[in-house]
Design a protein around this motif. Sequence first.
Motif, mmCIF file in Angstrom:
data_model
loop_
_atom_site.group_PDB
_atom_site.id
_atom_site.type_symbol
_atom_site.label_atom_id
_atom_site.label_comp_id
_atom_site.label_asym_id
_atom_site.label_seq_id
_atom_site.Cartn_x
_atom_site.Cartn_y
_atom_site.Cartn_z
ATOM 1 N N TYR A 1 0.841 -1.215 0.000
ATOM 2 C CA TYR A 1 0.000 0.000 0.000
ATOM 3 C C TYR A 1 0.864 1.247 0.000
ATOM 4 O O TYR A 1 0.585 2.211 -0.723
ATOM 5 C CB TYR A 1 -0.909 0.016 1.236
ATOM 6 N N GLY B 1 1.005 4.155 -2.829
ATOM 7 C CA GLY B 1 0.832 5.564 -2.495
ATOM 8 C C GLY B 1 1.954 6.412 -3.054
ATOM 9 O O GLY B 1 1.736 7.513 -3.560
ATOM 10 N N SER C 1 -4.007 11.995 -2.377
ATOM 11 C CA SER C 1 -4.453 10.617 -2.162
ATOM 12 C C SER C 1 -3.262 9.688 -1.994
ATOM 13 O O SER C 1 -3.299 8.770 -1.171
ATOM 14 C CB SER C 1 -5.302 10.141 -3.335
ATOM 15 N N LEU D 1 -2.498 7.351 1.275
ATOM 16 C CA LEU D 1 -2.327 5.898 1.171
ATOM 17 C C LEU D 1 -0.991 5.480 1.782
ATOM 18 O O LEU D 1 -0.896 4.474 2.487
ATOM 19 C CB LEU D 1 -2.409 5.484 -0.303
ATOM 20 N N THR D 2 0.056 6.266 1.507
ATOM 21 C CA THR D 2 1.376 5.948 2.072
ATOM 22 C C THR D 2 1.340 6.010 3.591
ATOM 23 O O THR D 2 1.852 5.117 4.274
ATOM 24 C CB THR D 2 2.426 6.939 1.544
ATOM 25 N N GLY E 1 -0.564 3.049 4.891
ATOM 26 C CA GLY E 1 0.197 1.825 4.679
ATOM 27 C C GLY E 1 1.331 1.688 5.674
ATOM 28 O O GLY E 1 1.531 0.632 6.292
#
Lengths: 100, 206
Positions: free
Chosen positions: A7, A11, A40, A44-45, A48
């Motif tokens: 993930y 990202g 976004s 996400l990073t 994750g």
Amino acid sequence: MTAALAYAAAGIVLFCLGLYALVAKAHLLRKILAVNVMASGVFLTLVGLAQRGGAPDPIPHAMVLTGIVVAVSATAFGLALLRRLHEASGADTLEEDRGE
Amino acid sequence: MIRSAVALAAVGLLAASLLWVAGTMPVEVAPASARIAEKLAGTGASHPVTGVLLGFRAYDTLLEVAVLLLAVAGTAAARAAPAHAPVPVRAHPVTDPALRGLVPVLGPTMVLVAGYLLWAGTHAPGGAFQAAAVLAAASILLALSDVLPAPDADSRAVRVALAFGLAAFLLVFHLGALPRALLAVESALTLSIALALACLFGARRP
């Protein structure tokens, strides 16, 4: 490679795709969309990387929630400025991008 | 052409280095989640993310609401003067059957969902921002179907309501009563944030 790392990598790729579009595309609406894609990617990073330990770390989750609201505000303001620019001058690109 | 190639190369380099960093970053030895779990009871919330948002990092949340208000002010300032951009009221009535049929169903449901999200925020994912987002979406739906116009950031009542959430948060925060008055503060915040989002994205049919 764990799921969390996958993930985070996705990202990072999203962030870089958005950054490229921000620089390379001339139309202002595309730039605003590119900034949203970068945001976004960052979210996400963050999420994750928060999952790599045993229990998910809630601090990056709270930062993402804050970040989403700030991204929404910035997008709205950017769109208002773009609309005003278009109403005032009929342009939808910046001066320096028009030569290409 | 040259610019695209240079941008591509630079971005590719950035992607490679970020991926390398993410891959080799050490996992922390004393994870924050354990330390947060110990002190969670003091924040008044039982869900860790809400506890972080409104307890440990309440200052971030405060500034976030302030940024939202700043965006509303900026968007209102960037609008053309009313004489130049008149808003057509009821240019033509809504005839779309899907919209006319959905709004009586969706509108009340969205308000209920927002209320539930607000209440659930103390012990499950949810809270002020999520509830406010659903309420703002309901406002946009109503504006698009000509049921209720989107709030106008120029009116005095709307401005007072916008500032109310931030003021309530500041007051309770400085009185040190945030853990006890969490739901009340979140309700005030929900009102302000929903109004701010609805002002930002005030929908007008073309």
